[in-house]
Design a protein around this motif. Sequence first.
Motif, mmCIF file in Angstrom:
data_model
loop_
_atom_site.group_PDB
_atom_site.id
_atom_site.type_symbol
_atom_site.label_atom_id
_atom_site.label_comp_id
_atom_site.label_asym_id
_atom_site.label_seq_id
_atom_site.Cartn_x
_atom_site.Cartn_y
_atom_site.Cartn_z
ATOM 1 N N UNK A 1 0.802 -1.228 0.000
ATOM 2 C CA UNK A 1 0.000 0.000 0.000
ATOM 3 C C UNK A 1 0.832 1.275 0.000
ATOM 4 N N UNK A 2 2.141 1.163 0.053
ATOM 5 C CA UNK A 2 3.001 2.361 0.083
ATOM 6 C C UNK A 2 3.149 2.963 -1.315
ATOM 7 N N UNK B 1 -0.671 -10.160 -8.519
ATOM 8 C CA UNK B 1 -1.945 -10.034 -7.822
ATOM 9 C C UNK B 1 -1.792 -9.102 -6.625
ATOM 10 N N UNK B 2 -2.807 -8.282 -6.423
ATOM 11 C CA UNK B 2 -2.771 -7.291 -5.348
ATOM 12 C C UNK B 2 -3.810 -7.675 -4.299
ATOM 13 N N UNK B 3 -3.368 -7.951 -3.081
ATOM 14 C CA UNK B 3 -4.318 -8.213 -1.994
ATOM 15 C C UNK B 3 -5.008 -6.901 -1.641
ATOM 16 N N UNK C 1 -7.529 -4.484 -9.303
ATOM 17 C CA UNK C 1 -6.826 -4.869 -10.515
ATOM 18 C C UNK C 1 -5.423 -5.356 -10.119
ATOM 19 N N UNK C 2 -4.811 -6.096 -11.019
ATOM 20 C CA UNK C 2 -3.462 -6.595 -10.727
ATOM 21 C C UNK C 2 -2.445 -5.457 -10.800
ATOM 22 N N UNK D 1 -1.345 0.607 -11.644
ATOM 23 C CA UNK D 1 -0.146 0.917 -10.851
ATOM 24 C C UNK D 1 -0.382 0.787 -9.347
ATOM 25 N N UNK D 2 -1.528 0.248 -8.965
ATOM 26 C CA UNK D 2 -1.784 0.016 -7.546
ATOM 27 C C UNK D 2 -1.748 1.302 -6.747
ATOM 28 N N UNK D 3 -0.999 1.286 -5.644
ATOM 29 C CA UNK D 3 -0.893 2.477 -4.786
ATOM 30 C C UNK D 3 0.346 3.309 -5.101
ATOM 31 N N UNK D 4 1.121 2.925 -6.113
ATOM 32 C CA UNK D 4 2.376 3.627 -6.388
ATOM 33 C C UNK D 4 2.187 5.127 -6.581
#
Length: 832
Positions: free
Chosen positions: A149-150, A178-180, A232-233, A308-311
């Motif tokens: 999450x960072x 995969x993103x939890x 999303x991944x 890009x998740x939490x980036x």
Amino acid sequence: MNNIKNITLPELLAPAGNWECAKAAVENGADAIYFGLEKFNARMRSHNFTISDLPELIEFLHSRGVKGYVTLNTLIFSSELQEVEQYLKTMITAGVDAVIVQDVGICRLIRHLSCDFPIHASTQMTITSAAGVNFAKSLGCQLVVLARECSIREINKIQQQILDKNIPLPLEIFVHGALCVAYSGQCLTSEALGGRSANRGECAQACRMPYDLIADEKIVDLGNRKYLLSPQDLSGIEVLPDLVKCGVTSLKIEGRLKTPEYVANVTQVYRQALNKIASEASTGDKRRLDDGHNKYRLEMAFSRGLYTGWFRGINNQELVHGNFGKKRGVYVGEVTRIKNEQITLKIVAPIKAGDGVVFDCAHPELPEEGGRVYTVTQKGKEVVLTFGRDAINPSKIHIGDKIWKTSDPELDKAIRQTYTGENPHFTKPIHLELFGETGEKLIAIVGDEIGNIVKVESEMLLVEAHTKPLTTEKLQEQFGRLGNTPFHLGTLENKIMGNVILPVSELNRMRRELVTRLQVLRSKPQVWQINHDHQWQDLLKIVRDDKSVTDAGVSLIILVRSMKQLMAVLDTNIETVYCEFEDPRKYQTAVKLCRDTQKSVNLYIAPPRITKPGENWILKQLKECQADGYLVRNYDHLEYFADAQCVGDFSLNIANPLSADYFQKQFNLKRLTASYDLNINQLIDLITTYTPQFLEVTIHQHIPMFHIEHCVFCAFLSQGTDYTNCGRPCEKQELKIRDRVGSEHIVKADTGCRNTIYNSAAQTGAEYVHKLISVGLKNFRIEFLHETPQQVTQTINYYQQLIQGEITGSQVWKTLKLQNQLGVTRGALTDH
């Protein structure tokens, strides 16, 4: 580490669930792999390696200049410490390069067994700040895997803070896979719903299931968006230059349950992208790395959608699209016409005969049509697909359905060719220096990329060359013949004096000997120090004061989440209360309320579970309330409230006496809450191997299943991306998510805008209370969530009667279920 044109690239760390995956990673440029053994790893569904595979696997990896890290990233129960100790001794002896660990007690045990065997703090340790890095360092860890999450901004802040505090420790981050949705190490969903703990490698992936959203008791119409908790991944390819720039030591690819093709494909994409960053650094060329070809390959490897998740920070609208929770692949287009087995598409991506597809009618929970394409015919801007006989049922396909490419046999074949066969595909550079002169032997010194050096001399003397002397070009040709070896010739320095000659056969012999001897050197395992006679019991120097244990009465501790609940508790004879409010401004009132009462009440405040850089203002606000103590939940709390009276909460994941002893002694905690992963037998093991008066067990609660950075309120009740523009629906509406069996789980936001999703039914361990008292346990916690003041009073009354022996445990859960409609279940303490 790879150094190309003075740019230090991070290590590329690939997953391996079996031998074929390990080979796929090595042949596509991984610097290291991580893998699990039969037990004690967070992917127990993977094939995994066996302990007996270690010598051969490490020899293979090292011969190719690749490191091997073992995952021992689960909580360890007291009864398992002996077996884990033996596991660790075998790993250390086998020369494994590091072990990835979640359990604090196991970090202690490793340092007890070996002073230099590297420990990597797993992402399961939920480290989100410099305080967490410092905690890991104090345990003897050599590297920290940050929580997913960072953001890049937060990673940079952590890097700066650990430098400022002189606690530099290499950082590793997940870059792809995969993103939890929940913080790793803080997800109790599988445990709550099925007795399968994610902290024990048995995640049941409840986050990938469909849910209904209920706001203020009404279903919210979200159309096809049912997958409320399925992110999303993660794909960090387009922010890779920023990740390299922020100085992380290792980039980790998720996927120990994935195929060798996935491992090969994703590893190769990131290897090439990293090398491109290094080679272009001097030119200042910042071409995008997420080009169409890379995106296609990564989506075909495995994709629930790439993001890009939490980036780049929090964007609750983008992270979870909500449309599906399983693999899709590449979006090809939309169905425009259907005629028998002929399906006409408006396409946005190429498709060819042999590709596998699936038709998406926006109900992924139902069986979907799909199959392999037989022919593709171009018709203007559209294409017509045909399928083999009975491959699809056209009546179940609709105009407007989306079509996804799930398989590309041509790509799969090309990828498999990168790691199959006997000979190495991915080679490492070697650097050669040659010395000699007429009448002397030819000396060849070769060095590899990890510092090994081999020296070989010719068996015959150099003679003066009258024609065709040994030129640099000829030497490069002979010594560069490294086919079928894991090497290629990087540089060659010709320091031979004069014109000399040596038979080609002798040059070839020298080359073969250089390679053989270099291979022997590379294949050796790391040699770590090990104390074979040390045992885990050595770390426990418990002095039991049996009199104090006997004299202390059994105590009920109550956690409340509203002011009304607190007032109800103050009308009972409870002496210790924990407060967890969403609004921290209410804590001052709560403290005053307790001080004004005529009774002796100790009020503890429970800060939010996660603390990130820049969030100490929340802790400062809580400290100013001057409560009697704090329920500490993370490493920042341990540091920030060090001078106050503190109780360690369940989120510290205390599952064995080595962990309990460390937290209690190191931080002088008044009590420690046992991990919610423990069943009754494991709890008794913990209590009997530790000191009961320092332990606390939660016997009644709505178990906190998911603890997530993703805000469900913001994502589905607003158009905003985060707290700055969401309109704060969490302050106005009550939210639940309804699962497939009709259970309605409660969603709460905390001060940091993180959500916790609580099990719909309260769980009780009432039937085990007397058993726990009989082994010395004195402290029992009851947690309330949304209960009314009357329900609070009645529930406390029932448990007090239980402790006094006036009613039985089974009467408690049956009575509460019938009279108070709490939906009480017997809970997770059962021997599962």
